[in-house]
Design a protein around this motif. Structure first.
Motif, PDB file in Angstrom:
ATOM      1  N   VAL A  85       0.832  -1.204   0.000  1.00 46.32           N
ATOM      2  CA  VAL A  85       0.000   0.000   0.000  1.00 46.32           C
ATOM      3  C   VAL A  85       0.866   1.254   0.000  1.00 46.32           C
ATOM      4  CG1 VAL A  85      -1.974  -1.124   1.100  1.00 46.32           C
ATOM      5  CG2 VAL A  85      -0.255   0.021   2.524  1.00 46.32           C
ATOM      6  N   ASP A  86       0.273   2.331  -0.464  1.00 46.33           N
ATOM      7  CA  ASP A  86       0.942   3.624  -0.539  1.00 46.33           C
ATOM      8  C   ASP A  86       0.965   4.246   0.857  1.00 46.33           C
ATOM      9  OD1 ASP A  86       2.038   5.987  -1.354  1.00 46.33           O
ATOM     10  OD2 ASP A  86       0.355   6.606  -2.609  1.00 46.33           O
ATOM     11  N   GLY A  87       2.163   4.408   1.421  1.00 45.73           N
ATOM     12  CA  GLY A  87       2.313   4.992   2.748  1.00 45.73           C
ATOM     13  C   GLY A  87       2.546   3.937   3.815  1.00 45.73           C
ATOM     14  N   MET A  88       2.864   4.386   5.013  1.00 47.51           N
ATOM     15  CA  MET A  88       3.072   3.493   6.152  1.00 47.51           C
ATOM     16  C   MET A  88       1.723   3.328   6.849  1.00 47.51           C
ATOM     17  SD  MET A  88       6.137   2.704   5.708  1.00 47.51           S
ATOM     18  CE  MET A  88       6.430   1.721   7.158  1.00 47.51           C
ATOM     19  N   ILE A  89       1.096   2.190   6.672  1.00 57.02           N
ATOM     20  CA  ILE A  89      -0.262   1.984   7.166  1.00 57.02           C
ATOM     21  C   ILE A  89      -0.294   2.100   8.687  1.00 57.02           C
ATOM     22  CG2 ILE A  89      -0.149  -0.540   7.336  1.00 57.02           C
ATOM     23  CD1 ILE A  89      -3.073  -0.430   6.030  1.00 57.02           C
ATOM     24  N   THR A  90      -1.361   2.691   9.204  1.00 59.24           N
ATOM     25  CA  THR A  90      -1.495   2.935  10.641  1.00 59.24           C
ATOM     26  C   THR A  90      -2.277   1.813  11.322  1.00 59.24           C
ATOM     27  OG1 THR A  90      -3.565   4.138  10.332  1.00 59.24           O
ATOM     28  CG2 THR A  90      -1.510   5.434  10.223  1.00 59.24           C
ATOM     29  N   LYS A  91      -2.124   1.726  12.649  1.00 60.08           N
ATOM     30  CA  LYS A  91      -2.898   0.759  13.428  1.00 60.08           C
ATOM     31  C   LYS A  91      -4.386   1.023  13.284  1.00 60.08           C
ATOM     32  CE  LYS A  91       0.564  -0.254  16.944  1.00 60.08           C
ATOM     33  NZ  LYS A  91       0.952  -0.116  18.345  1.00 60.08           N
ATOM     34  N   GLU A  92      -4.756   2.296  13.215  1.00 63.56           N
ATOM     35  CA  GLU A  92      -6.159   2.659  13.069  1.00 63.56           C
ATOM     36  C   GLU A  92      -6.731   2.140  11.742  1.00 63.56           C
ATOM     37  OE1 GLU A  92      -8.685   6.693  13.644  1.00 63.56           O
ATOM     38  OE2 GLU A  92      -7.169   6.766  12.041  1.00 63.56           O
ATOM     39  N   ALA A  93      -5.964   2.297  10.665  1.00 63.27           N
ATOM     40  CA  ALA A  93      -6.416   1.814   9.356  1.00 63.27           C
ATOM     41  C   ALA A  93      -6.539   0.291   9.354  1.00 63.27           C
ATOM     42  CB  ALA A  93      -5.467   2.275   8.255  1.00 63.27           C
ATOM     43  N   VAL A 117      -6.306  -8.904   9.160  1.00 63.36           N
ATOM     44  CA  VAL A 117      -5.326  -8.012   8.533  1.00 63.36           C
ATOM     45  C   VAL A 117      -4.146  -7.876   9.481  1.00 63.36           C
ATOM     46  CG1 VAL A 117      -4.877  -5.707   7.611  1.00 63.36           C
ATOM     47  CG2 VAL A 117      -7.167  -6.706   7.389  1.00 63.36           C
ATOM     48  N   THR A 118      -2.950  -8.105   8.977  1.00 61.84           N
ATOM     49  CA  THR A 118      -1.738  -7.924   9.773  1.00 61.84           C
ATOM     50  C   THR A 118      -0.702  -7.179   8.932  1.00 61.84           C
ATOM     51  OG1 THR A 118      -0.944 -10.116   9.102  1.00 61.84           O
ATOM     52  CG2 THR A 118      -2.020  -9.967  11.231  1.00 61.84           C
ATOM     53  N   VAL A 119       0.145  -6.423   9.610  1.00 57.72           N
ATOM     54  CA  VAL A 119       1.235  -5.719   8.936  1.00 57.72           C
ATOM     55  C   VAL A 119       2.406  -6.693   8.802  1.00 57.72           C
ATOM     56  CG1 VAL A 119       2.858  -3.786   9.076  1.00 57.72           C
ATOM     57  CG2 VAL A 119       0.494  -3.503   9.867  1.00 57.72           C
ATOM     58  N   LEU A 120       2.991  -6.759   7.606  1.00 52.19           N
ATOM     59  CA  LEU A 120       4.167  -7.600   7.381  1.00 52.19           C
ATOM     60  C   LEU A 120       5.404  -6.796   7.761  1.00 52.19           C
ATOM     61  CD1 LEU A 120       3.208  -9.137   3.911  1.00 52.19           C
ATOM     62  CD2 LEU A 120       2.897 -10.147   6.171  1.00 52.19           C
ATOM     63  N   GLU A 121       6.199  -7.331   8.668  1.00 45.84           N
ATOM     64  CA  GLU A 121       7.383  -6.619   9.152  1.00 45.84           C
ATOM     65  C   GLU A 121       8.442  -6.460   8.066  1.00 45.84           C
ATOM     66  OE1 GLU A 121       7.495  -5.079  12.053  1.00 45.84           O
ATOM     67  OE2 GLU A 121       5.473  -5.815  12.460  1.00 45.84           O
ATOM     68  N   THR A 122       8.583  -7.474   7.209  1.00 48.78           N
ATOM     69  CA  THR A 122       9.534  -7.384   6.098  1.00 48.78           C
ATOM     70  C   THR A 122       8.776  -7.628   4.794  1.00 48.78           C
ATOM     71  OG1 THR A 122      10.095  -9.727   6.314  1.00 48.78           O
ATOM     72  CG2 THR A 122      11.516  -8.177   7.443  1.00 48.78           C
ATOM     73  N   PRO A 123       9.125  -6.907   3.734  1.00 52.03           N
ATOM     74  CA  PRO A 123       8.430  -7.101   2.459  1.00 52.03           C
ATOM     75  C   PRO A 123       8.627  -8.523   1.942  1.00 52.03           C
ATOM     76  CG  PRO A 123       9.796  -5.111   2.413  1.00 52.03           C
ATOM     77  CD  PRO A 123      10.135  -5.858   3.667  1.00 52.03           C
ATOM     78  N   PRO A 124       7.596  -9.100   1.330  1.00 50.79           N
ATOM     79  CA  PRO A 124       7.740 -10.446   0.766  1.00 50.79           C
ATOM     80  C   PRO A 124       8.716 -10.426  -0.408  1.00 50.79           C
ATOM     81  CG  PRO A 124       5.601  -9.511   0.205  1.00 50.79           C
ATOM     82  CD  PRO A 124       6.265  -8.552   1.138  1.00 50.79           C
ATOM     83  N   ASP A 136      10.964   4.239  -3.807  1.00 46.56           N
ATOM     84  CA  ASP A 136      10.912   4.955  -2.527  1.00 46.56           C
ATOM     85  C   ASP A 136      11.090   6.465  -2.650  1.00 46.56           C
ATOM     86  OD1 ASP A 136      10.419   2.644  -1.164  1.00 46.56           O
ATOM     87  OD2 ASP A 136      12.522   2.263  -0.677  1.00 46.56           O
ATOM     88  N   ARG A 137      11.576   6.939  -3.797  1.00 46.40           N
ATOM     89  CA  ARG A 137      11.710   8.389  -3.979  1.00 46.40           C
ATOM     90  C   ARG A 137      10.347   9.083  -3.924  1.00 46.40           C
ATOM     91  NH1 ARG A 137      14.730   8.623  -9.527  1.00 46.40           N
ATOM     92  NH2 ARG A 137      13.231   6.962  -9.809  1.00 46.40           N
ATOM     93  N   HIS A 138       9.294   8.321  -4.191  1.00 53.15           N
ATOM     94  CA  HIS A 138       7.942   8.878  -4.202  1.00 53.15           C
ATOM     95  C   HIS A 138       7.228   8.696  -2.870  1.00 53.15           C
ATOM     96  CE1 HIS A 138       8.914   8.025  -8.453  1.00 53.15           C
ATOM     97  NE2 HIS A 138       8.393   9.230  -8.618  1.00 53.15           N
ATOM     98  N   GLY A 139       7.958   8.312  -1.853  1.00 49.78           N
ATOM     99  CA  GLY A 139       7.373   8.135  -0.531  1.00 49.78           C
ATOM    100  C   GLY A 139       7.376   6.679  -0.100  1.00 49.78           C
ATOM    101  N   PRO A 140       7.187   6.436   1.198  1.00 46.54           N
ATOM    102  CA  PRO A 140       7.268   5.076   1.726  1.00 46.54           C
ATOM    103  C   PRO A 140       6.042   4.231   1.349  1.00 46.54           C
ATOM    104  CG  PRO A 140       6.610   6.583   3.458  1.00 46.54           C
ATOM    105  CD  PRO A 140       6.898   7.422   2.237  1.00 46.54           C
ATOM    106  N   THR A 141       6.252   2.933   1.377  1.00 45.13           N
ATOM    107  CA  THR A 141       5.157   1.979   1.191  1.00 45.13           C
ATOM    108  C   THR A 141       5.219   0.955   2.311  1.00 45.13           C
ATOM    109  OG1 THR A 141       6.406   0.410  -0.170  1.00 45.13           O
ATOM    110  CG2 THR A 141       5.307   2.230  -1.331  1.00 45.13           C
ATOM    111  N   SER A 142       4.151   0.217   2.504  1.00 47.27           N
ATOM    112  CA  SER A 142       4.147  -0.862   3.496  1.00 47.27           C
ATOM    113  C   SER A 142       3.368  -2.038   2.931  1.00 47.27           C
ATOM    114  CB  SER A 142       3.561  -0.386   4.833  1.00 47.27           C
ATOM    115  OG  SER A 142       2.319   0.270   4.652  1.00 47.27           O
ATOM    116  N   TRP A 143       3.589  -3.203   3.537  1.00 44.78           N
ATOM    117  CA  TRP A 143       2.935  -4.442   3.104  1.00 44.78           C
ATOM    118  C   TRP A 143       2.042  -4.961   4.219  1.00 44.78           C
ATOM    119  CZ3 TRP A 143       3.155  -7.166  -1.510  1.00 44.78           C
ATOM    120  CH2 TRP A 143       4.088  -6.720  -2.454  1.00 44.78           C
TER     121      TRP A 143
END
Length: 195
Positions: A85-93, A117-124, A136-143
Motif C-alpha cells: 500500500v501507498d504509505g506506512m499503514i497505521t494501526k487505526e487503518a 489483517v496484519t502488517v508484514l514486518e519485512t516485504p515479501p 521509494d523516492r515517491h514516498g514510503p510503502t508498506s505491506w
C-alpha cells in the motif's frame, strides 16, 4: 452397468500482472490483451476458479470441474493476499479493515465482512513485476496480509483505498489450503484438488 465419474484436471497457476483471468474474449477492445491460454495448453473446458483482475497477481486455481469451481467460490473459503500500500499503514487503518469498511459496487454501498489483517514486518520476496511500481523516492510503502472469505469485485483494492492507503501491488498467496509457494509468474502446475 455403473457410470464412472468423469476425470477432471486441475491446475495451480501464478497469474502474472497484466493477464486477464479468462481464456479469450470476443470483445474487440480486448483482442490484444493477454489471456491464460497464452501460458499453457489447457484442456478444453478449463475454467478459472474465481478471478484476479488484470493488475493483480498470484495464485489462481483452474479446473475442468464446474461443480468444484462452484463449491470453492461459494464455500466461504479463505483467500489470503499480500498487499503493498501507498504509505506506512497505521494501526487505526488496520483496525478499520479488520472490522469492515464501506465500499461501492455498481453504485451500491456495501460493508465488508470482518477479516484478518496484519502488517508484514519485512516485504515479501516476490519476483520483480513486469511493470515497475514507483520507488521509494515517491514516498514510503508498506505491506499487509489480508485474509477474506468473500470476493466482491476488486474488494481488497477498494478496502485499502477506503482507509486512505491505496493498493500499489496485490498478490494472492493462498486459496484455502493451496499456496503460491515459490512459483514464478506464468508457471502452471497440474495438481490434485479436493474439498
Amino acid at each position: 452397468m455403473t457410470l464412472s465419474k468423469p476425470k477432471h484436471t486441475h491446475f495451480k497457476i501464478y497469474k502474472p500482472y497484466g493477464f486477464l483471468s479468462q481464456f479469450m474474449s470476443n470483445a474487440k477492445h480486448e483482442q490484444k490483451k493477454k489471456f491464460l491460454g497464452d501460458l499453457y495448453d489447457f484442456p478444453e473446458g478449463t475454467m478459472a476458479i474465481g478471478r484476479l483482475d488484470k493488475n493483480s497477481e498470484g495464485l489462481l486455481l483452474l479446473t475442468t470441474d464446474g461443480q468444484l469451481s462452484y463449491d470453492i467460490c461459494s464455500s466461504k473459503i479463505d483467500k489470503e493476499y499480500y498487499v503493498q500500500v501507498d504509505g506506512m499503514i497505521t494501526k487505526e487503518a488496520v483496525h478499520k479493515l479488520q472490522e469492515g469498511v464501506e465500499i461501492g459496487f455498481k453504485g451500491i454501498k456495501y460493508i465488508t465482512k470482518p477479516c484478518e489483517v496484519t502488517v508484514l514486518e519485512t516485504p515479501p520476496n516476490f519476483p520483480e513485476r513486469t511493470q515497475k511500481i514507483r520507488d521509494d523516492r515517491h514516498g514510503p510503502t508498506s505491506w499487509i496480509s489480508v485474509i477474506v472469505n468473500e470476493g466482491k469485485y476488486r474488494q481488497v483494492r477498494k478496502m485499502t483505498s477506503a482507509v486512505g492507503f491505496p493498493t500499489l501491488r496485490l498478490v494472492r498467496i493462498r486459496v484455502g489450503d493451496f499456496t503460491l509457494d515459490n512459483m514464478q509468474p506464468g508457471q502452471v502446475i497440474p495438481t490434485e484438488v479436493s474439498l
